[in-house]
Design a protein around this motif. Structure first.
Motif, short mmCIF file in Angstrom:
data_model
loop_
_atom_site.label_atom_id
_atom_site.label_comp_id
_atom_site.label_asym_id
_atom_site.label_seq_id
_atom_site.Cartn_x
_atom_site.Cartn_y
_atom_site.Cartn_z
N ILE A 180 0.91 -1.24 -0.04
CA ILE A 180 0.01 -0.11 -0.08
C ILE A 180 0.82 1.14 -0.08
CG2 ILE A 180 -1.77 1.43 1.37
CD1 ILE A 180 -2.94 -1.34 2.06
N GLY A 181 2.11 1.26 0.78
CA GLY A 181 3.03 2.27 0.86
C GLY A 181 3.57 2.61 -0.45
N LEU A 182 4.13 1.50 -1.14
CA LEU A 182 4.63 1.62 -2.33
C LEU A 182 3.73 2.03 -3.34
CD1 LEU A 182 6.89 -1.76 -2.56
CD2 LEU A 182 7.68 0.84 -2.46
N ILE A 183 2.36 1.53 -3.50
CA ILE A 183 1.56 2.14 -4.46
C ILE A 183 1.06 3.42 -4.22
CG2 ILE A 183 -1.00 1.75 -5.01
CD1 ILE A 183 -0.72 -1.13 -4.88
N LEU A 229 4.01 5.33 -5.60
CA LEU A 229 3.72 5.33 -7.05
C LEU A 229 2.76 6.32 -7.64
CD1 LEU A 229 4.08 1.63 -8.01
CD2 LEU A 229 5.78 3.59 -8.73
N VAL A 230 1.63 6.47 -6.89
CA VAL A 230 0.59 7.48 -7.27
C VAL A 230 0.91 8.76 -7.25
CG1 VAL A 230 -1.70 8.20 -6.86
CG2 VAL A 230 -1.29 5.66 -6.91
N VAL A 231 1.63 9.21 -6.19
CA VAL A 231 2.21 10.45 -5.99
C VAL A 231 3.16 11.04 -6.97
CG1 VAL A 231 3.40 11.87 -4.34
CG2 VAL A 231 1.71 10.55 -3.46
N ALA A 232 3.97 9.90 -7.15
CA ALA A 232 5.32 10.24 -8.35
C ALA A 232 4.46 10.29 -9.70
CB ALA A 232 6.15 9.05 -8.22
N TYR A 233 3.51 9.51 -9.79
CA TYR A 233 2.93 9.71 -11.14
C TYR A 233 1.95 11.00 -11.32
CZ TYR A 233 -0.87 8.93 -14.64
OH TYR A 233 -1.55 8.91 -15.91
N ILE A 234 1.54 11.40 -10.28
CA ILE A 234 0.82 12.83 -10.35
C ILE A 234 1.84 13.63 -10.52
CG2 ILE A 234 -0.27 14.41 -9.17
CD1 ILE A 234 -1.77 12.10 -7.90
N VAL A 236 2.89 -0.84 -11.21
CA VAL A 236 1.67 -1.13 -10.08
C VAL A 236 1.47 -2.77 -10.07
CG1 VAL A 236 -0.63 -0.98 -9.56
CG2 VAL A 236 0.66 1.29 -9.87
N CYS A 237 1.31 -3.38 -11.26
CA CYS A 237 1.37 -4.62 -11.20
C CYS A 237 2.43 -5.54 -10.45
CB CYS A 237 1.05 -5.33 -12.68
SG CYS A 237 -0.69 -4.54 -13.45
N ILE A 238 3.66 -4.90 -10.83
CA ILE A 238 4.68 -5.41 -10.16
C ILE A 238 4.78 -5.47 -8.87
CG2 ILE A 238 7.31 -5.44 -10.05
CD1 ILE A 238 7.56 -4.68 -12.96
N VAL A 239 4.46 -4.24 -8.18
CA VAL A 239 4.48 -4.02 -6.87
C VAL A 239 3.27 -4.91 -6.19
CG1 VAL A 239 3.43 -2.40 -4.96
CG2 VAL A 239 5.17 -1.65 -6.99
N LEU A 240 2.12 -5.15 -6.94
CA LEU A 240 0.96 -6.12 -6.51
C LEU A 240 1.57 -7.56 -6.40
CD1 LEU A 240 -2.07 -4.43 -8.01
CD2 LEU A 240 -1.26 -4.54 -5.46
#
Length: 188
Positions: A5-8, A11-16, A59-63
């Motif tokens: 959850i932390g990594l996702i 990733l979302v913050v970095a994506y934005i 995200v798929c890799i993190v999941l």
């Protein structure tokens, strides 16, 4: 689970952040090159689409989705897209050429250019650089649409002004040739 959850979230913050930086960079570059607003928006969307695909892959890799499963999924998608675009390869090549022209084409709207083509003289002023073609208005006011993929394959000569371009034209305007003939007849 908390780590995922932390990594996702990261990733979302970095994506934005990166997508905003990407959009502003493309906008600044487009304004520097005097590109049309529609063209700037198009290039931003295309780059954002690629960046979104990379984000989804991460995200798929993190999941924990396995590389084998991702490989099967993406190869299936690329196979379908490849078959769909095979018949339309020229469209795909023009879109790719459009991106290359946006970032690397040394000419801008308003420049006087000559596309060196053995079959026809394409000499005039660039009116617009669009997704699929470059629109050039000839000296005779005819408008030529030249495909992006072809303009990258041909030599393009840039002229300082209309007068210089006109002097380099192999086809002279009718008014100019009459004036030269008149001048020839009156000079001793």
């Amino acid at each position: 689970m908390l780590v995922q959850i932390g990594l996702i979230t990261l990733l979302v913050v970095a994506y934005i952040i990166v997508s905003r930086i990407l959009k502003s960079s493309v906008t600044l570059l487009g304004q520097k090159k005097y590109a049309n607003e529609v063209r700037i928006t198009y290039v931003s969307k295309m780059l954002n689409l690629g960046f979104t695909a990379i984000f989804v892959l991460l995200v798929c890799i993190v999941l924990g989705i396995g590389y084998g499963q991702l490989a099967i999924f993406f190869s299936s998608v690329f196979a379908v897209v490849g078959v769909a675009l095979f018949a339309q390869w020229s469209i795909l090549s023009n879109i790719t050429a459009s991106l290359i022209i946006f970032f690397g084409f040394p000419y801008r709207v308003g420049d006087w250019v000559k596309v060196v083509d053995k079959d026809d003289e394409i000499l005039g002023q660039i009116l617009e650089i669009s997704t699929f073609h470059v629109i050039i208005q000839r000296l005779s006011n005819d408008v030529v649409t030249y495909p992006n993929s072809l303009i990258l394959q041909k030599a393009v000569v840039r002229f300082e002004s209309r007068e210089v371009a006109q002097a380099m034209s192999q086809f002279k305007e009718s008014g100019d040739s009459e004036n030269k003939e008149e001048h020839k007849n009156t000079t001793p």
